[in-house]
Design a protein around this motif. Sequence first.
Motif, short mmCIF file in Angstrom:
data_model
loop_
_atom_site.label_atom_id
_atom_site.label_comp_id
_atom_site.label_asym_id
_atom_site.label_seq_id
_atom_site.Cartn_x
_atom_site.Cartn_y
_atom_site.Cartn_z
N ALA A 139 7.87 -16.95 -1.19
CA ALA A 139 6.96 -15.64 -0.22
C ALA A 139 6.83 -15.43 0.60
N ASP A 140 7.97 -14.87 1.08
CA ASP A 140 7.76 -13.55 2.00
C ASP A 140 7.48 -12.72 1.70
N ARG A 141 8.30 -12.16 0.29
CA ARG A 141 7.40 -11.01 -0.07
C ARG A 141 6.06 -10.47 -0.64
N VAL A 142 5.51 -10.10 0.71
CA VAL A 142 4.31 -9.97 0.63
C VAL A 142 4.22 -8.68 1.31
N MET A 143 3.05 -7.73 0.92
CA MET A 143 2.52 -6.37 0.87
C MET A 143 3.40 -6.19 3.35
N ARG A 144 4.08 -4.93 2.96
CA ARG A 144 4.11 -4.59 4.73
C ARG A 144 3.32 -3.38 5.30
N LYS A 145 2.21 -4.41 6.04
CA LYS A 145 1.49 -3.28 6.66
C LYS A 145 2.70 -1.86 7.85
N ASP A 146 1.30 -1.43 7.46
CA ASP A 146 1.96 0.18 8.96
C ASP A 146 2.58 0.92 7.62
N VAL A 147 2.55 1.28 6.61
CA VAL A 147 3.40 2.14 6.11
C VAL A 147 2.36 3.46 5.89
N VAL A 148 3.93 4.94 5.86
CA VAL A 148 3.03 5.95 5.81
C VAL A 148 3.80 6.98 4.98
N LYS A 162 -0.26 -10.82 -8.86
CA LYS A 162 1.00 -11.37 -9.62
C LYS A 162 1.32 -10.21 -10.54
N THR A 163 1.37 -9.69 -10.87
CA THR A 163 2.30 -8.48 -11.57
C THR A 163 3.45 -8.25 -10.82
N ALA A 164 3.05 -8.20 -9.84
CA ALA A 164 4.16 -7.56 -8.59
C ALA A 164 5.41 -8.38 -8.23
N GLY A 165 4.97 -9.40 -8.72
CA GLY A 165 5.39 -11.38 -8.02
C GLY A 165 6.03 -11.07 -6.57
N LEU A 182 -18.79 14.40 -1.93
CA LEU A 182 -18.45 12.24 -1.44
C LEU A 182 -18.30 12.15 -2.97
N GLN A 183 -17.51 11.24 -2.72
CA GLN A 183 -16.87 10.13 -3.31
C GLN A 183 -16.88 8.61 -2.79
N VAL A 184 -17.75 8.07 -3.74
CA VAL A 184 -17.58 6.49 -2.98
C VAL A 184 -17.08 5.39 -4.84
N TYR A 185 -16.26 4.82 -4.80
CA TYR A 185 -15.17 4.35 -5.54
C TYR A 185 -14.86 3.30 -5.09
N ASN A 186 -14.19 2.63 -5.68
CA ASN A 186 -13.64 0.90 -6.37
C ASN A 186 -12.15 1.36 -5.27
N THR A 187 -11.75 0.78 -4.38
CA THR A 187 -10.16 1.45 -3.76
C THR A 187 -9.18 1.06 -5.07
N SER A 188 -9.34 0.47 -6.29
CA SER A 188 -8.42 -0.27 -7.29
C SER A 188 -8.76 -1.17 -8.09
N THR A 189 -8.26 -0.63 -9.09
CA THR A 189 -8.55 -0.68 -10.49
C THR A 189 -8.65 -2.38 -10.83
N GLU A 190 -7.74 -3.03 -9.91
CA GLU A 190 -6.85 -4.77 -9.96
C GLU A 190 -7.58 -5.17 -8.96
N THR A 191 -8.09 -6.72 -9.15
CA THR A 191 -8.24 -7.28 -7.76
C THR A 191 -6.47 -7.25 -7.09
N LEU A 192 -6.85 -7.72 -5.82
CA LEU A 192 -5.11 -8.02 -5.40
C LEU A 192 -4.60 -9.23 -5.64
N ASP A 193 -5.75 -10.38 -5.74
CA ASP A 193 -4.79 -11.22 -6.78
C ASP A 193 -3.76 -10.98 -7.86
N GLN A 194 -4.65 -9.82 -8.97
CA GLN A 194 -3.80 -9.58 -9.87
C GLN A 194 -2.65 -8.72 -9.35
N LEU A 195 -2.75 -7.70 -8.03
CA LEU A 195 -1.77 -6.68 -7.80
C LEU A 195 -0.60 -7.94 -7.49
#
Lengths: 377, 377, 377
Positions: free
Chosen positions: B271-280, B177-180, B162-175
């Motif tokens: 502002a339309d470039r946001v993360m997309r929902k429901d991706v597989v 920002k980096t991706a534009g 069982l491993q418990v961990y941080n989902t990401s190394t960077e915060t949402l804000d940073q992610l």
Amino acid sequence: QTPVDSVKQSSKIIQPTKTVAKDSSIFNLNVLGRTSLNIGQHKDRHLNAGFRLDETRLLLTGNVHPDLSYKVRFRLNRAFATTTQDNGSRALDFAQVNYRFGKQKEWEVILGKQAAAVGSYEFVNNPVYEYIFTDYVDRILNLFVVGATFSYKVNPNHNFQLQVYNTSTETLDQLIKTAGYAAGDFKQSERPMGAYLTWEGNFLDKAFHTKWSYNYNQLIAGADNHSVSLANMYKVGRTKIYLDLQYSDYGVDHTMLASNPIHSFYGSVGADRVMRKDVVYKSAVLRFDQQFSHHWGISLKGAYETASAAKDKQIGQDFRRNWTGYAALEFKPLVNQDWKLFGGYIDNKISYTNRIGLPTEKNNRFILGTYFNLKAI
Amino acid sequence: QTPVDSVKQSSKIIQPTKTVAKDSSIFNLNVLGRTSLNIGQHKDRHLNAGFRLDETRLLLTGNVHPDLSYKVRFRLNRAFATTTQDNGSRALDFAQVNYRFGKQKEWEVILGKQAAAVGSYEFVNNPVYEYIFTDYVDRILNLFVVGATFSYKVNPNHNFQLQVYNTSTETLDQLIKTAGYAAGDFKQSERPMGAYLTWEGNFLDKAFHTKWSYNYNQLIAGADNHSVSLANMYKVGRTKIYLDLQYSDYGVDHTMLASNPIHSFYGSVGADRVMRKDVVYKSAVLRFDQQFSHHWGISLKGAYETASAAKDKQIGQDFRRNWTGYAALEFKPLVNQDWKLFGGYIDNKISYTNRIGLPTEKNNRFILGTYFNLKAI
Amino acid sequence: QTPVDSVKQSSKIIQPTKTVAKDSSIFNLNVLGRTSLNIGQHKDRHLNAGFRLDETRLLLTGNVHPDLSYKVRFRLNRAFATTTQDNGSRALDFAQVNYRFGKQKEWEVILGKQAAAVGSYEFVNNPVYEYIFTDYVDRILNLFVVGATFSYKVNPNHNFQLQVYNTSTETLDQLIKTAGYAAGDFKQSERPMGAYLTWEGNFLDKAFHTKWSYNYNQLIAGADNHSVSLANMYKVGRTKIYLDLQYSDYGVDHTMLASNPIHSFYGSVGADRVMRKDVVYKSAVLRFDQQFSHHWGISLKGAYETASAAKDKQIGQDFRRNWTGYAALEFKPLVNQDWKLFGGYIDNKISYTNRIGLPTEKNNRFILGTYFNLKAI
């Protein structure tokens, strides 16, 4: 006395197989550093004083097999961020494996990030020993290259090398972005690579050493760069002298060392700031080290370098002149440890021919400090 | 033959207590590297050639006590700048302690920055052995996570984690920002963490290995991500085969691997470039290594991956398809050293379904190089 | 029980020559780390939970000669990019040589990047042991300085030090650029350096320790900074207590810790955001460690700090108040290894006097984690 970096030497020059076999599987860690108090003048400041951590590097080496060795060296005061062309980093000097083969182990191949096979004893020297570098070593050469070297030892005194490598650690796009330049008509070559052909020789019972190289490289499509570098060293007893000479002809000046003052002269801004074509760099470096006793010695160095753009009549021959020199008194408190205290004076003057009319830049300072190359393991 | 990274193995899978006790207080340093000459085509360039320092890492491991070991690994060509969410760095792979306890030492806890407990033999493999990674390992997974792992060995052949961990190394804000990207309505979760439930098994006298994991994680409030990863390996004599399968359902695609081409399709900007929902994301990876003699072997790999956004009818199922593969001939000059020379061909094609109409991206190249995993101490 | 960092101690305080001679040529590598799960509130977020890699450092030390030792320590989660004033990096803590000399080896000189000789047991302590630092150690002091220290041991219980160093790792230009400040009338000093005069003493059969320092430094021309730091420690058996007191008077507040809220109060923007003159910082820190058994212990810490700008009547005395504290229960699974598990609570509150009217900032969290200082070699 400032000996040639012994670790580098061991992997290149004549070495009896017995010694290597004995050392096999040994791990070595060297801790390198130089710190100095600097009191002097910069172009952009009046008299000022401050400490500088000039150098701090870790060197890991070892023979994992009599014929297979590795070398990793990195700085602790440079960014490890990935460089765009070779996927290395500025902080990383070496990440190489060396393999010797052939009946007499006369062949050697070096793979990975490694020292350029350029004819320069200034560069071969351990960086902590060099109080100030020429522009050639510091700003023109790509010192630590990703590529492959094939070395052949004709006899214990002569060795030939072919090194194939990436011309630049960064892409053309990244270089001009960092410099605030425009690309103009220049595009990156489809083979942004170069090659060194190098001869290392020993004469007169190893008193006299040579490392002569011819280099060809390309970064920009259609632009060929050539250079010849002749390093010569005399080393007997407590005296060591080297004389390095070089001539480099850049089809396009991707170093931008000469392009910058040319743009200042023309007042070029924005899209007019592009790398200049047909630039020639010349250097002569003379260094003299004399040990007086087990503890005391002196080190003197003088270098004269010029940049030319002869095809542009307004700029002309040797329009930029760089004088670099120092004199230092060195004290070695412990005879068996490569640790020294030093005091000295460094002088640097960059001047331009009258027709260019740019102001002379004077940098000079007194130095008082220490350097060390300690074998931790 | 490309064995599973032996250092990683030793800390996880069945290991007789005697051996560890004998090794206790031993320090190990491994020097890892891979350098290659690449001749091929990129999406953004015609035929081009150049060297790349593909990999360079240092690995420090040791048992300071029969039950307590540590592992530190870092790259020398990635930034050590602090990552915003976990206070680690991109260059740092591992900074962990492992402690074994219980009557039969059947329990183990791993604390610090460590490898994700994901079912992927592609990732378990030493990075110098993998000429090219899938998008799953390279761009979708958070490979090196800060957290805690609890491991229980049921018997010599089966182990649960069982491993418990941080989902990401960077915060949402940073992610973003980096991706534009813009944040849109998304806010970072108050518990931006995840967990792996992993089973490792051995069958048929250790010829057949499995590492199967279920993962749940959250980075964005209200968005749950699930994935199942099934790694399978067959290893007998000079033959090694692994097959990795995975299915990942992202409530919000914080990897942005699928979101990017969706925005290209819609022409979204600002502002339309946001993360997309429901991706597989789905992946299948097959690798085959065959050693012919002490010196010669081949390595083959093929991977097929897709991205889907089925809830968006204009985008649909498997709209992005990524094919990755290579064939390489490997030569090992020294039987007892993990050092190889290789030559091969790497092929990568990213295509989109017709309704998306984005151009196919082809990257392929010939490679010639060397990799090594040397035990320095 | 949280002992004073033994490596640091060994190079400073009374050490019989015999021991050093015996250890000569030994190489030491320490792996330091701390990882914690944090559940709590930040100023900018409600309840949130996540892992943090609080610390990860490598420490290399060794005596290459009975009188010559070196110390290199760097972090694996900070940038190695070159700092502008001292040519070091944020990641690099130490890169120093220590040399002892004199008839009784009562003199010592320390050269390179090294710990500030400030009177602070909070700072002398190994960083993995300190769950939270005061603003004084974390944000006001320049902790790792490039310079030279001269140390004289009067007798086994008393030692005096003079340290000369660079005031800041970054130039004034870089500091204000990073902070988004304007330079105003301030120019960098022509000698942006400082000095510590430090006394270390032992009393009562080494139960009671003191490290008291006076500091003068300058970064900005004409602006003198003075501070007095009095560190006091009592250590007997399983009990350790330290009390650190400090008073710092900044002619110009180049730390900007106090300047920031003053600009918030005045609503200064753009060119009005310049470093404030005549700022005073005061701190008091008390830490108590009690070991109950070989395995269990507690650690408590409380600190109160204020910032004043008394010459500005609108701001006044002690306008900013920072309370920091924690309580932790510690468990040491292996008696001979410096590895602990801990659980605790950290509280931090920054408040302003009523006339300032800025909101109080509350940060508090539960922590659950591990720290270690492992001797790898």
